[in-house]
Design an enzyme around this catalytic site. Structure first.
Site, PDB file in Angstrom:
ATOM      1  N   HIS A 504      36.287  42.931  42.965  1.00 39.68           N
ATOM      2  CA  HIS A 504      36.335  41.553  43.466  1.00 39.68           C
ATOM      3  C   HIS A 504      36.399  41.483  44.988  1.00 39.68           C
ATOM      4  O   HIS A 504      36.267  40.386  45.563  1.00 39.68           O
ATOM      5  CB  HIS A 504      37.543  40.831  42.870  1.00 39.68           C
ATOM      6  N   ASP A 508      31.765  38.317  43.939  1.00 45.05           N
ATOM      7  CA  ASP A 508      32.398  37.098  43.442  1.00 45.05           C
ATOM      8  C   ASP A 508      32.015  36.872  41.988  1.00 45.05           C
ATOM      9  O   ASP A 508      31.019  37.424  41.493  1.00 45.05           O
ATOM     10  CB  ASP A 508      31.965  35.890  44.286  1.00 45.05           C
TER      11      ASP A 508
END
Length: 531
Positions: A504, A508
Protein backbone atom coordinates in the site's frame (compact mmCIF):
# COMPACT_ATOMS: atom_id res chain seq x y z
CA UNK A 1 50.61 -14.72 -7.65
CA UNK A 2 48.70 -11.55 -6.62
CA UNK A 3 44.97 -12.01 -6.06
CA UNK A 4 42.56 -9.07 -6.02
CA UNK A 5 40.19 -8.82 -3.06
CA UNK A 6 36.94 -7.17 -4.14
CA UNK A 7 33.92 -5.65 -2.43
CA UNK A 8 31.41 -8.52 -2.65
CA UNK A 9 27.75 -8.22 -3.64
CA UNK A 10 25.79 -9.21 -0.53
CA UNK A 11 22.38 -9.32 -2.21
CA UNK A 12 20.59 -8.62 -5.49
CA UNK A 13 19.55 -5.08 -4.55
CA UNK A 14 22.87 -4.17 -2.88
CA UNK A 15 25.36 -2.31 -5.08
CA UNK A 16 27.83 -0.83 -2.59
CA UNK A 17 29.36 -1.43 0.82
CA UNK A 18 31.28 0.48 3.47
CA UNK A 19 34.55 -0.90 4.88
CA UNK A 20 34.10 -0.47 8.62
CA UNK A 21 37.24 -2.25 9.86
CA UNK A 22 40.35 -3.99 8.57
CA UNK A 23 41.07 -7.12 10.59
CA UNK A 24 44.56 -7.45 9.07
CA UNK A 25 47.21 -4.90 8.15
CA UNK A 26 49.51 -4.77 5.15
CA UNK A 27 52.28 -7.31 5.53
CA UNK A 28 50.23 -9.74 7.62
CA UNK A 29 50.00 -13.39 6.67
CA UNK A 30 46.43 -14.58 6.09
CA UNK A 31 44.87 -17.97 5.60
CA UNK A 32 42.26 -18.80 2.99
CA UNK A 33 38.77 -17.99 4.37
CA UNK A 34 40.26 -16.15 7.36
CA UNK A 35 38.28 -12.94 8.12
CA UNK A 36 40.04 -10.08 6.35
CA UNK A 37 37.81 -7.04 6.79
CA UNK A 38 34.34 -6.00 7.92
CA UNK A 39 31.74 -4.28 5.76
CA UNK A 40 28.39 -2.66 6.31
CA UNK A 41 25.56 -2.47 3.73
CA UNK A 42 21.96 -1.34 3.94
CA UNK A 43 21.01 -4.94 4.66
CA UNK A 44 23.78 -6.58 6.69
CA UNK A 45 27.09 -6.17 8.47
CA UNK A 46 29.52 -8.96 7.61
CA UNK A 47 33.08 -10.22 7.88
CA UNK A 48 34.64 -10.87 4.47
CA UNK A 49 37.10 -13.78 4.24
CA UNK A 50 40.35 -13.85 2.31
CA UNK A 51 39.92 -15.61 -1.05
CA UNK A 52 43.39 -17.22 -0.83
CA UNK A 53 46.22 -17.93 1.59
CA UNK A 54 49.20 -15.60 1.42
CA UNK A 55 50.37 -12.14 2.47
CA UNK A 56 48.19 -9.03 2.50
CA UNK A 57 50.52 -6.94 0.35
CA UNK A 58 48.32 -3.88 -0.23
CA UNK A 59 45.20 -2.24 1.21
CA UNK A 60 43.71 -0.03 -1.50
CA UNK A 61 40.60 1.24 0.32
CA UNK A 62 40.72 2.50 3.89
CA UNK A 63 38.24 2.20 6.72
CA UNK A 64 35.13 4.34 6.41
CA UNK A 65 35.13 4.37 2.62
CA UNK A 66 32.02 3.32 0.67
CA UNK A 67 32.68 1.68 -2.69
CA UNK A 68 30.77 -0.09 -5.45
CA UNK A 69 30.61 -3.88 -5.59
CA UNK A 70 33.51 -5.58 -7.41
CA UNK A 71 35.85 -2.68 -6.56
CA UNK A 72 39.33 -3.98 -5.72
CA UNK A 73 39.93 -3.11 -2.05
CA UNK A 74 43.13 -5.06 -1.40
CA UNK A 75 45.70 -7.45 -2.86
CA UNK A 76 46.80 -10.77 -1.36
CA UNK A 77 49.91 -12.42 -2.78
CA UNK A 78 49.56 -16.16 -2.57
CA UNK A 79 52.15 -18.06 -0.59
CA UNK A 80 53.63 -21.38 -1.66
CA UNK A 81 51.41 -24.31 -0.71
CA UNK A 82 52.66 -27.59 0.58
CA UNK A 83 51.91 -30.68 -1.47
CA UNK A 84 48.88 -32.46 0.02
CA UNK A 85 49.44 -35.92 1.40
CA UNK A 86 48.35 -38.75 -0.83
CA UNK A 87 47.05 -42.18 0.01
CA UNK A 88 49.72 -44.77 0.84
CA UNK A 89 50.85 -46.85 -2.11
CA UNK A 90 53.51 -49.54 -2.60
CA UNK A 91 56.87 -47.96 -3.42
CA UNK A 92 58.36 -48.84 -6.79
CA UNK A 93 62.13 -48.48 -7.34
CA UNK A 94 63.14 -46.03 -10.03
CA UNK A 95 64.16 -47.62 -13.33
CA UNK A 96 67.01 -45.16 -13.92
CA UNK A 97 69.84 -44.28 -11.53
CA UNK A 98 69.21 -41.25 -9.34
CA UNK A 99 70.63 -39.98 -6.06
CA UNK A 100 67.25 -40.23 -4.31
CA UNK A 101 64.75 -42.36 -6.18
CA UNK A 102 61.15 -41.31 -5.50
CA UNK A 103 58.28 -43.73 -5.05
CA UNK A 104 55.61 -44.00 -7.73
CA UNK A 105 52.52 -42.37 -6.28
CA UNK A 106 48.95 -43.45 -6.78
CA UNK A 107 46.99 -41.41 -9.32
CA UNK A 108 46.24 -37.98 -7.89
CA UNK A 109 42.77 -37.47 -6.46
CA UNK A 110 40.28 -34.85 -7.61
CA UNK A 111 38.95 -32.38 -5.06
CA UNK A 112 35.20 -31.90 -4.99
CA UNK A 113 34.39 -28.34 -3.93
CA UNK A 114 31.32 -26.46 -2.82
CA UNK A 115 30.37 -24.68 -6.06
CA UNK A 116 29.40 -21.04 -6.38
CA UNK A 117 25.81 -21.14 -7.58
CA UNK A 118 25.56 -17.43 -8.35
CA UNK A 119 27.40 -14.13 -7.97
CA UNK A 120 25.75 -13.26 -4.65
CA UNK A 121 26.00 -16.76 -3.16
CA UNK A 122 28.98 -17.38 -0.89
CA UNK A 123 28.07 -20.56 0.97
CA UNK A 124 25.95 -23.68 0.74
CA UNK A 125 24.59 -26.39 3.01
CA UNK A 126 25.15 -30.05 2.19
CA UNK A 127 21.72 -31.57 2.67
CA UNK A 128 22.38 -35.08 1.41
CA UNK A 129 25.17 -37.28 0.11
CA UNK A 130 23.96 -39.41 -2.79
CA UNK A 131 27.09 -41.56 -2.63
CA UNK A 132 29.06 -42.95 0.29
CA UNK A 133 32.80 -43.27 0.73
CA UNK A 134 34.04 -46.20 -1.34
CA UNK A 135 31.37 -45.89 -4.04
CA UNK A 136 32.35 -45.73 -7.69
CA UNK A 137 31.07 -42.61 -9.45
CA UNK A 138 30.87 -41.53 -13.06
CA UNK A 139 31.70 -38.04 -14.31
CA UNK A 140 28.60 -35.79 -14.07
CA UNK A 141 26.74 -38.36 -11.95
CA UNK A 142 24.84 -36.65 -9.06
CA UNK A 143 27.13 -36.76 -6.02
CA UNK A 144 25.49 -34.66 -3.31
CA UNK A 145 22.66 -32.20 -2.78
CA UNK A 146 23.08 -28.64 -1.54
CA UNK A 147 20.81 -25.84 -0.39
CA UNK A 148 21.59 -22.16 -0.84
CA UNK A 149 19.55 -19.02 -0.32
CA UNK A 150 18.49 -19.22 -3.99
CA UNK A 151 18.10 -22.87 -4.99
CA UNK A 152 18.43 -26.48 -3.96
CA UNK A 153 20.55 -28.41 -6.42
CA UNK A 154 22.19 -31.74 -7.15
CA UNK A 155 25.94 -31.35 -7.66
CA UNK A 156 27.55 -33.69 -10.21
CA UNK A 157 30.87 -35.43 -9.81
CA UNK A 158 33.72 -33.56 -11.54
CA UNK A 159 35.47 -36.81 -12.47
CA UNK A 160 35.05 -40.54 -12.72
CA UNK A 161 36.61 -42.68 -10.02
CA UNK A 162 36.06 -43.78 -6.43
CA UNK A 163 34.72 -41.44 -3.75
CA UNK A 164 37.65 -41.98 -1.40
CA UNK A 165 36.77 -39.40 1.25
CA UNK A 166 33.83 -37.31 2.38
CA UNK A 167 35.27 -34.32 4.24
CA UNK A 168 32.05 -32.45 5.06
CA UNK A 169 29.00 -34.25 6.43
CA UNK A 170 25.30 -33.68 5.88
CA UNK A 171 23.87 -30.59 7.55
CA UNK A 172 27.10 -28.60 7.43
CA UNK A 173 27.22 -25.11 5.85
CA UNK A 174 30.52 -24.17 4.21
CA UNK A 175 31.98 -21.39 2.08
CA UNK A 176 32.18 -21.76 -1.68
CA UNK A 177 35.30 -23.51 -2.99
CA UNK A 178 35.66 -25.50 0.25
CA UNK A 179 36.81 -29.05 -0.48
CA UNK A 180 33.97 -31.31 0.61
CA UNK A 181 35.18 -34.63 -0.78
CA UNK A 182 37.91 -36.34 -2.75
CA UNK A 183 37.55 -38.63 -5.74
CA UNK A 184 40.50 -40.96 -6.25
CA UNK A 185 42.00 -41.85 -9.60
CA UNK A 186 41.68 -45.09 -11.50
CA UNK A 187 42.13 -48.37 -9.63
CA UNK A 188 45.85 -49.07 -9.14
CA UNK A 189 47.61 -52.20 -10.37
CA UNK A 190 48.26 -53.15 -6.77
CA UNK A 191 44.54 -53.35 -6.18
CA UNK A 192 44.12 -55.45 -9.30
CA UNK A 193 46.64 -58.00 -8.07
CA UNK A 194 45.02 -58.33 -4.71
CA UNK A 195 47.37 -56.13 -2.67
CA UNK A 196 45.72 -54.32 0.16
CA UNK A 197 44.89 -50.67 -0.28
CA UNK A 198 43.81 -48.07 2.22
CA UNK A 199 40.13 -48.16 3.08
CA UNK A 200 38.27 -44.98 2.18
CA UNK A 201 37.28 -43.07 5.29
CA UNK A 202 34.03 -41.16 5.72
CA UNK A 203 34.03 -37.76 7.37
CA UNK A 204 32.09 -39.11 10.32
CA UNK A 205 35.07 -41.31 11.16
CA UNK A 206 37.69 -38.58 10.94
CA UNK A 207 36.13 -35.32 12.09
CA UNK A 208 33.68 -33.95 14.56
CA UNK A 209 30.06 -33.46 13.44
CA UNK A 210 29.06 -30.05 12.19
CA UNK A 211 26.64 -29.46 15.08
CA UNK A 212 27.56 -31.54 18.10
CA UNK A 213 24.60 -32.63 20.17
CA UNK A 214 21.98 -31.62 17.63
CA UNK A 215 19.96 -34.01 15.53
CA UNK A 216 20.24 -33.54 11.78
CA UNK A 217 17.27 -35.09 10.01
CA UNK A 218 17.88 -36.18 6.44
CA UNK A 219 15.48 -37.59 3.92
CA UNK A 220 15.35 -41.37 4.23
CA UNK A 221 16.40 -43.48 1.25
CA UNK A 222 14.12 -46.22 0.02
CA UNK A 223 15.98 -49.50 0.08
CA UNK A 224 15.63 -53.00 -1.19
CA UNK A 225 17.52 -55.90 0.39
CA UNK A 226 20.21 -55.50 -2.28
CA UNK A 227 21.01 -51.82 -2.72
CA UNK A 228 19.61 -48.32 -2.10
CA UNK A 229 17.14 -46.96 -4.63
CA UNK A 230 18.14 -43.57 -5.97
CA UNK A 231 15.36 -41.19 -7.00
CA UNK A 232 14.49 -37.51 -7.07
CA UNK A 233 11.84 -35.80 -4.91
CA UNK A 234 9.59 -35.58 -7.99
CA UNK A 235 9.84 -39.34 -8.56
CA UNK A 236 9.03 -40.05 -4.93
CA UNK A 237 6.03 -37.75 -5.10
CA UNK A 238 4.67 -39.48 -8.22
CA UNK A 239 5.16 -42.85 -6.52
CA UNK A 240 3.40 -41.72 -3.35
CA UNK A 241 0.45 -40.21 -5.22
CA UNK A 242 -0.01 -43.48 -7.11
CA UNK A 243 0.48 -45.73 -4.06
CA UNK A 244 3.47 -47.22 -5.81
CA UNK A 245 6.43 -48.93 -4.16
CA UNK A 246 9.59 -47.83 -5.98
CA UNK A 247 11.12 -51.24 -5.25
CA UNK A 248 8.59 -52.72 -7.68
CA UNK A 249 9.64 -50.22 -10.33
CA UNK A 250 13.30 -51.09 -9.86
CA UNK A 251 12.54 -54.82 -10.04
CA UNK A 252 10.70 -54.34 -13.35
CA UNK A 253 12.47 -51.43 -15.02
CA UNK A 254 16.18 -50.84 -14.29
CA UNK A 255 16.78 -47.22 -13.39
CA UNK A 256 17.76 -45.37 -16.58
CA UNK A 257 19.41 -42.47 -14.76
CA UNK A 258 23.07 -42.12 -13.87
CA UNK A 259 24.19 -44.85 -11.48
CA UNK A 260 20.88 -46.70 -11.81
CA UNK A 261 18.86 -43.72 -10.58
CA UNK A 262 15.09 -44.13 -11.03
CA UNK A 263 13.85 -41.30 -13.25
CA UNK A 264 10.47 -39.74 -13.88
CA UNK A 265 10.27 -41.55 -17.22
CA UNK A 266 10.93 -44.88 -15.48
CA UNK A 267 8.02 -44.37 -13.09
CA UNK A 268 5.64 -43.13 -15.79
CA UNK A 269 6.58 -46.08 -17.99
CA UNK A 270 5.83 -48.47 -15.15
CA UNK A 271 2.48 -46.79 -14.45
CA UNK A 272 1.53 -47.00 -18.14
CA UNK A 273 2.26 -50.74 -18.15
CA UNK A 274 1.05 -51.78 -14.71
CA UNK A 275 -1.05 -48.94 -13.34
CA UNK A 276 -0.95 -47.68 -9.74
CA UNK A 277 -0.89 -49.97 -6.73
CA UNK A 278 1.42 -51.59 -4.26
CA UNK A 279 2.55 -50.10 -1.01
CA UNK A 280 3.17 -46.38 -1.05
CA UNK A 281 6.53 -45.29 0.36
CA UNK A 282 4.70 -43.03 2.81
CA UNK A 283 0.99 -42.80 3.61
CA UNK A 284 -0.96 -39.91 2.16
CA UNK A 285 -1.81 -37.17 4.62
CA UNK A 286 -5.26 -35.62 4.78
CA UNK A 287 -5.89 -32.14 3.38
CA UNK A 288 -3.15 -32.70 0.77
CA UNK A 289 -0.39 -31.78 3.22
CA UNK A 290 3.01 -33.21 2.23
CA UNK A 291 3.96 -36.42 3.98
CA UNK A 292 6.73 -35.98 6.55
CA UNK A 293 10.06 -37.72 5.99
CA UNK A 294 10.20 -41.21 7.41
CA UNK A 295 12.79 -40.11 9.97
CA UNK A 296 10.57 -37.31 11.36
CA UNK A 297 8.36 -38.50 14.20
CA UNK A 298 5.90 -36.70 16.51
CA UNK A 299 7.71 -35.37 19.57
CA UNK A 300 11.04 -34.81 17.87
CA UNK A 301 12.83 -31.46 17.85
CA UNK A 302 14.19 -30.90 14.35
CA UNK A 303 16.41 -27.97 13.29
CA UNK A 304 15.14 -25.77 10.48
CA UNK A 305 16.53 -26.65 7.08
CA UNK A 306 18.49 -23.89 5.39
CA UNK A 307 15.68 -23.30 2.89
CA UNK A 308 13.04 -23.19 5.64
CA UNK A 309 15.17 -20.78 7.65
CA UNK A 310 15.60 -18.45 4.68
CA UNK A 311 11.87 -18.57 3.88
CA UNK A 312 11.08 -17.69 7.49
CA UNK A 313 13.48 -14.76 7.47
CA UNK A 314 12.15 -13.35 4.21
CA UNK A 315 8.51 -13.66 5.22
CA UNK A 316 9.14 -11.76 8.44
CA UNK A 317 11.09 -9.09 6.55
CA UNK A 318 8.36 -8.65 3.94
CA UNK A 319 5.58 -8.23 6.50
CA UNK A 320 7.74 -5.76 8.43
CA UNK A 321 8.64 -3.74 5.32
CA UNK A 322 5.40 -3.56 3.34
CA UNK A 323 1.88 -2.72 4.53
CA UNK A 324 -0.08 -5.53 2.86
CA UNK A 325 -3.54 -4.86 1.42
CA UNK A 326 -5.71 -7.43 -0.38
CA UNK A 327 -8.45 -7.32 -2.99
CA UNK A 328 -10.34 -10.44 -4.10
CA UNK A 329 -12.08 -10.94 -7.44
CA UNK A 330 -14.17 -13.88 -8.56
CA UNK A 331 -13.62 -14.63 -12.25
CA UNK A 332 -15.76 -16.70 -14.61
CA UNK A 333 -13.34 -19.18 -16.23
CA UNK A 334 -15.99 -21.08 -18.21
CA UNK A 335 -14.80 -19.84 -21.60
CA UNK A 336 -11.23 -20.97 -20.87
CA UNK A 337 -12.38 -24.26 -19.31
CA UNK A 338 -14.22 -25.15 -22.54
CA UNK A 339 -11.33 -24.01 -24.75
CA UNK A 340 -8.86 -26.09 -22.74
CA UNK A 341 -11.02 -29.21 -22.86
CA UNK A 342 -11.41 -28.84 -26.59
CA UNK A 343 -7.73 -28.16 -27.36
CA UNK A 344 -5.70 -29.97 -24.69
CA UNK A 345 -5.09 -33.17 -26.69
CA UNK A 346 -4.09 -31.36 -29.87
CA UNK A 347 -1.96 -28.87 -27.96
CA UNK A 348 0.05 -31.52 -26.11
CA UNK A 349 0.56 -33.59 -29.26
CA UNK A 350 1.69 -30.59 -31.29
CA UNK A 351 3.84 -28.80 -28.71
CA UNK A 352 4.93 -31.56 -26.35
CA UNK A 353 3.64 -29.84 -23.21
CA UNK A 354 0.38 -30.17 -21.28
CA UNK A 355 -2.17 -27.39 -21.62
CA UNK A 356 -2.84 -26.19 -18.08
CA UNK A 357 -4.66 -23.10 -16.84
CA UNK A 358 -1.45 -21.37 -15.77
CA UNK A 359 -0.39 -20.03 -19.21
CA UNK A 360 -3.82 -18.39 -19.58
CA UNK A 361 -3.51 -16.77 -16.15
CA UNK A 362 0.10 -15.75 -16.82
CA UNK A 363 -0.85 -14.14 -20.13
CA UNK A 364 -3.65 -12.17 -18.44
CA UNK A 365 -1.29 -11.06 -15.66
CA UNK A 366 1.33 -9.95 -18.18
CA UNK A 367 -1.18 -7.77 -20.05
CA UNK A 368 -2.39 -6.26 -16.78
CA UNK A 369 1.17 -5.53 -15.68
CA UNK A 370 1.91 -3.76 -18.97
CA UNK A 371 -1.26 -1.69 -18.68
CA UNK A 372 -0.71 -0.86 -14.99
CA UNK A 373 3.08 -0.49 -14.55
CA UNK A 374 2.85 0.58 -10.91
CA UNK A 375 2.06 -3.06 -10.07
CA UNK A 376 5.28 -4.05 -11.87
CA UNK A 377 7.48 -1.75 -9.81
CA UNK A 378 9.61 -1.76 -6.66
CA UNK A 379 10.18 0.82 -3.93
CA UNK A 380 13.96 1.04 -3.44
CA UNK A 381 15.79 3.73 -1.47
CA UNK A 382 12.83 6.08 -1.53
CA UNK A 383 12.30 5.88 -5.30
CA UNK A 384 9.84 3.95 -7.45
CA UNK A 385 11.65 1.68 -9.90
CA UNK A 386 9.38 0.88 -12.85
CA UNK A 387 10.69 -2.36 -14.34
CA UNK A 388 11.30 -2.36 -18.08
CA UNK A 389 10.32 -6.03 -18.41
CA UNK A 390 7.93 -8.45 -16.79
CA UNK A 391 9.96 -11.10 -15.01
CA UNK A 392 7.18 -13.39 -13.87
CA UNK A 393 7.79 -15.48 -10.75
CA UNK A 394 5.88 -18.77 -10.48
CA UNK A 395 5.80 -20.14 -6.92
CA UNK A 396 6.42 -23.90 -6.87
CA UNK A 397 5.67 -25.97 -3.76
CA UNK A 398 8.35 -28.55 -3.05
CA UNK A 399 8.36 -31.36 -0.52
CA UNK A 400 11.08 -29.51 1.37
CA UNK A 401 9.96 -25.89 0.96
CA UNK A 402 8.97 -23.30 -1.63
CA UNK A 403 10.87 -21.82 -4.56
CA UNK A 404 10.01 -19.16 -7.14
CA UNK A 405 11.43 -19.85 -10.62
CA UNK A 406 11.27 -16.82 -12.91
CA UNK A 407 10.06 -16.49 -16.49
CA UNK A 408 12.38 -13.74 -17.72
CA UNK A 409 11.01 -11.11 -20.16
CA UNK A 410 7.67 -12.88 -20.10
CA UNK A 411 6.03 -10.15 -22.16
CA UNK A 412 8.10 -11.21 -25.19
CA UNK A 413 6.91 -14.84 -25.17
CA UNK A 414 4.11 -16.40 -27.18
CA UNK A 415 1.44 -18.48 -25.45
CA UNK A 416 3.24 -21.70 -26.41
CA UNK A 417 6.58 -20.35 -25.20
CA UNK A 418 4.97 -19.36 -21.91
CA UNK A 419 3.51 -22.85 -21.45
CA UNK A 420 6.82 -24.55 -22.25
CA UNK A 421 8.92 -22.25 -20.10
CA UNK A 422 6.65 -22.53 -17.08
CA UNK A 423 6.46 -26.31 -17.30
CA UNK A 424 10.23 -26.60 -17.72
CA UNK A 425 11.02 -24.32 -14.79
CA UNK A 426 8.57 -26.11 -12.49
CA UNK A 427 9.94 -29.53 -13.43
CA UNK A 428 13.55 -28.48 -12.89
CA UNK A 429 12.66 -26.81 -9.58
CA UNK A 430 11.24 -30.10 -8.31
CA UNK A 431 14.26 -32.09 -9.51
CA UNK A 432 16.85 -29.58 -8.20
CA UNK A 433 18.10 -28.64 -11.64
CA UNK A 434 17.47 -24.89 -11.52
CA UNK A 435 20.29 -22.40 -11.92
CA UNK A 436 20.37 -19.60 -9.30
CA UNK A 437 19.68 -16.91 -11.91
CA UNK A 438 16.48 -18.79 -12.83
CA UNK A 439 15.16 -18.32 -9.28
CA UNK A 440 15.88 -14.63 -8.82
CA UNK A 441 15.02 -11.26 -10.31
CA UNK A 442 11.23 -11.60 -10.47
CA UNK A 443 9.12 -8.42 -10.64
CA UNK A 444 5.71 -10.01 -9.95
CA UNK A 445 4.73 -13.44 -8.63
CA UNK A 446 1.88 -15.89 -9.19
CA UNK A 447 1.12 -18.45 -6.49
CA UNK A 448 -1.44 -21.21 -7.03
CA UNK A 449 -2.86 -21.88 -3.57
CA UNK A 450 -6.01 -23.32 -5.16
CA UNK A 451 -4.17 -26.47 -6.25
CA UNK A 452 -4.85 -27.81 -2.75
CA UNK A 453 -8.55 -26.96 -2.90
CA UNK A 454 -8.53 -23.59 -1.16
CA UNK A 455 -11.00 -20.85 -2.10
CA UNK A 456 -8.27 -18.20 -2.07
CA UNK A 457 -5.10 -17.28 -0.18
CA UNK A 458 -3.71 -14.04 1.23
CA UNK A 459 -0.04 -14.33 0.22
CA UNK A 460 2.99 -12.43 1.47
CA UNK A 461 4.73 -10.24 -1.11
CA UNK A 462 7.99 -11.58 -2.52
CA UNK A 463 10.35 -8.64 -1.86
CA UNK A 464 11.33 -6.35 -3.49
CA UNK A 465 8.19 -6.73 -5.61
CA UNK A 466 5.13 -4.61 -4.93
CA UNK A 467 2.42 -7.24 -5.47
CA UNK A 468 1.60 -10.94 -5.66
CA UNK A 469 -1.42 -12.76 -7.13
CA UNK A 470 -2.84 -15.85 -5.42
CA UNK A 471 -4.97 -18.17 -7.56
CA UNK A 472 -7.83 -19.99 -5.84
CA UNK A 473 -9.50 -23.28 -6.62
CA UNK A 474 -11.58 -23.62 -9.81
CA UNK A 475 -15.09 -24.83 -8.94
CA UNK A 476 -18.49 -25.13 -10.55
CA UNK A 477 -21.00 -22.72 -9.05
CA UNK A 478 -24.56 -21.57 -9.66
CA UNK A 479 -24.28 -18.03 -11.00
CA UNK A 480 -26.90 -15.42 -11.85
CA UNK A 481 -26.46 -14.39 -15.51
CA UNK A 482 -28.03 -11.29 -17.05
CA UNK A 483 -28.66 -10.94 -20.78
CA UNK A 484 -28.70 -7.75 -22.88
CA UNK A 485 -32.36 -7.13 -22.05
CA UNK A 486 -31.72 -7.41 -18.32
CA UNK A 487 -33.33 -10.83 -17.89
CA UNK A 488 -31.72 -13.01 -15.25
CA UNK A 489 -31.07 -16.75 -15.38
CA UNK A 490 -29.12 -19.17 -13.22
CA UNK A 491 -26.31 -21.13 -14.88
CA UNK A 492 -23.56 -23.50 -13.80
CA UNK A 493 -20.23 -21.79 -14.40
CA UNK A 494 -16.56 -22.50 -13.65
CA UNK A 495 -15.65 -19.86 -11.09
CA UNK A 496 -12.26 -19.05 -9.60
CA UNK A 497 -11.23 -16.55 -6.91
CA UNK A 498 -8.12 -14.41 -7.35
CA UNK A 499 -6.53 -12.45 -4.49
CA UNK A 500 -4.10 -9.63 -5.20
CA UNK A 501 -1.83 -8.76 -2.30
CA UNK A 502 -0.12 -5.41 -2.77
CA UNK A 503 2.17 -2.94 -1.05
CA UNK A 504 0.00 0.00 0.00
CA UNK A 505 3.02 2.33 0.04
CA UNK A 506 3.05 2.15 -3.76
CA UNK A 507 -0.31 0.85 -4.92
CA UNK A 508 -3.64 2.44 -4.02
CA UNK A 509 -6.84 0.46 -3.85
CA UNK A 510 -7.99 1.97 -7.13
CA UNK A 511 -4.82 0.79 -8.89
CA UNK A 512 -5.29 -2.69 -7.47
CA UNK A 513 -8.89 -2.71 -8.68
CA UNK A 514 -7.95 -1.58 -12.18
CA UNK A 515 -5.26 -4.24 -12.38
CA UNK A 516 -7.66 -7.00 -11.34
CA UNK A 517 -10.36 -5.72 -13.69
CA UNK A 518 -7.94 -6.13 -16.60
CA UNK A 519 -7.16 -9.71 -15.59
CA UNK A 520 -10.87 -10.45 -15.24
CA UNK A 521 -11.66 -9.01 -18.68
CA UNK A 522 -8.87 -10.93 -20.42
CA UNK A 523 -9.83 -14.27 -18.87
CA UNK A 524 -13.60 -13.94 -19.23
CA UNK A 525 -13.45 -12.76 -22.85
CA UNK A 526 -10.44 -14.79 -24.02
CA UNK A 527 -10.11 -14.44 -27.80
CA UNK A 528 -6.43 -15.19 -28.45
CA UNK A 529 -4.79 -17.95 -30.43
CA UNK A 530 -3.02 -20.49 -28.25
CA UNK A 531 -0.95 -22.13 -31.01
Amino acid sequence: MPTDVVMPQMGESIFEGTITKWLKKAGDTVQKDEPLFEISTDKVDAEIPSPVAGVLTEIKIGEGATVQINTVVAVVTESGETTPAVASAPATPATSPAPAPAPTLAPAGTDVVMPQMGESIFEGTITKWLKKAGDTVQKDEPLFEISTDKVDAEIPSPAAGVLTEIKIGEGATVQINTVVAVIGGATSSADATGSSSPEPVAASETSAPAHAGSAVVTEARLETPGAPLRSSPLVRRIARENHLDLARVAATIPGSGAGGRITKDDVLSYLNQHGPGGTAPAPAVRNAAPAPPVSTLPGQVVPLSRMRSIIAQRMVESVAIAPHVYTIYKIDMTRIVRLRERERGRFEQKHGVKLTFMPFIAAAAIEALRRHPIVNSSLIDGSIHYHANVHLGIAVALEWGLIVPVVKQAETLTFVELARTMADLAERARTKKLKPEEASGSTFTLTNSGVFGGEFGTPIINQPESAILAIGGLKKEAVVMSDAEGSDTIAIRGMQSYCLGFDHRLIDGADGGKFMSTIKRVLETWDREIG
